[in-house]
Scaffold this active site. Structure first.
Site, short mmCIF file in Angstrom:
data_model
loop_
_atom_site.label_atom_id
_atom_site.label_comp_id
_atom_site.label_asym_id
_atom_site.label_seq_id
_atom_site.Cartn_x
_atom_site.Cartn_y
_atom_site.Cartn_z
N CYS A 118 -10.26 -3.71 0.51
CA CYS A 118 -11.48 -2.95 0.22
C CYS A 118 -12.67 -3.87 0.48
CB CYS A 118 -11.45 -2.51 -1.24
SG CYS A 118 -12.95 -1.68 -1.75
N CYS A 124 -17.84 2.84 3.23
CA CYS A 124 -16.54 2.18 3.10
C CYS A 124 -16.63 0.89 3.93
CB CYS A 124 -15.44 3.11 3.62
SG CYS A 124 -13.84 2.29 3.74
#
Ligand SMILES: N[C@@H](CCC[C@H](N)C(=O)O)C(=O)O
Length: 325
Positions: A77, A226
């Site tokens: 992430c 993202c």
């Protein structure tokens, strides 16, 4: 059990950061999944895109485990890693450290501000692979670069890559959120093609070394930004489009902006993702042992850094509006 946490974000991709180094918890795997679903819920929970568990590591200053809001664990992430980098850099008083993630130990550091007053962190995005098996994506070809994936869309082409979580990226003239959501939902409902799901991004090239990216995230849905998708999109728009290796690419998103630098490494690439890691507030929750109910305690807001981030966001929105994205 009582769980202290920090609500934080990278480009408006928001997380609940739980520091298990400072406050050890003995959670089993089911509890981690259940707590993610319980607390990330936007209607009945605290509301966030995922949870960042910060744990001790034998190989680095800390280890990050990232769970999506649906309770699945991701390999990586990018926006979350910047928040963990900021947290550990603050805790240790060092500017350059390493954080262990599911598939790699990654360098992270505090770098020059991306926008006045916004503390900025750089994280390495690697390993990167264009092999469909690395996503995994079940096709016979050795690569899927700018190819049609009719299961997702009849009129778009996509590039598949892992960074190392799985992504497909399409360069488009105009980002239609509804179309992106439909493509993302389809992609995550065909395990015969994407057995572990996939993050789907649409990229609009605004200029050389300037792009806008929006992503339908596996395990979450449409998000403000993202980090791994913006990194993957920077690389794809360097290979297929006008962007340049070694030059910071400005990546605009719904929650602000970041910079991505695509670098050549050995036979392939690595990317440096630079952006904010902003703390919104800190608080505590008391969660029952079945992880079905919680009570939230008082919040302590970090007003100053949030006001500074708002200025970045206003600037980013004005740039995007003027391009009518
Ligand atoms: N938002 C993250 C990626 C989170 C994981 C992703 N949804 C996945 O399941 O791969 C980022 O900033 O990279």
């Amino acid at each position: 059990m009582e769980i202290p946490f920090i609500k934080c974000h990278g480009s408006g991709n928001d997380f609940i950061l739980i520091d298990e180094i400072k406050n050890p918890l003995s959670l089993n795997e089911k509890q981690r999944r259940d707590i993610s679903r319980l607390l990330c819920d936007r209607e009945n929970g605290i509301g966030s895109d995922g949870i960042l568990f910060v744990q001790p590591s034998d190989n680095a200053e800390a280890r990050m485990r990232m769970f999506n809001s649906d309770g699945t664990e991701a390999e990586m992430c990018g926006n979350g890693l910047r928040c963990v980098a900021r947290h550990m850099i603050d805790a240790l008083g060092e500017k350059e450290i390493a954080i262990e993630t599911k598939e790699a130990v990654l360098d992270v550091s505090q770098v020059k501000e991306i926008f006045p007053g916004v503390d900025t962190f750089a994280v390495a995005i690697e390993p990167i692979s264009f092999a469909p098996s690395s996503l995994p994506m079940n096709v016979k070809d050795k690569e899927a670069i700018d190819v049609s994936i009719p299961e997702l869309s009849t009129n778009r082409t996509f590039t598949a890559l892992s960074v190392p979580n799985p992504h497909v990226v399409s360069i488009v003239d105009h980002i239609d959120q509804r179309e992106l959501k439909i493509a993302g939902q389809k992609a995550n409902a065909i395990p015969e093609l994407f057995p572990r799901g996939v993050n789907v991004s649409f990229v609009k090239v605004m200029d050389t070394n300037k792009i806008f990216v929006q992503t339908y995230e596996r395990g979450v849905g449409l998000t403000n930004a993202c980090g791994t998708a913006m990194s993957a999109s920077s690389l794809v728009s360097t290979i297929l489009g006008p962007n340049e290796v070694g030059v910071p690419i400005v990546v605009m998103n719904k929650g602000g902006l970041v910079n991505c630098v695509v670098e050549k490494k050995d036979e392939g690439f690595r990317i440096q993702l630079r952006g904010n890691g902003t703390n919104v507030y800190e608080s505590k929750v008391t969660v029952n042992s079945e992880c079905t109910e919680f009570e939230q305690h008082d919040k302590h807001f970090f007003t100053d850094e949030n006001e500074k981030y708002e200025k970045l966001k206003e600037y980013a929105s004005s740039q995007v509006r003027s391009e009518s994205i």
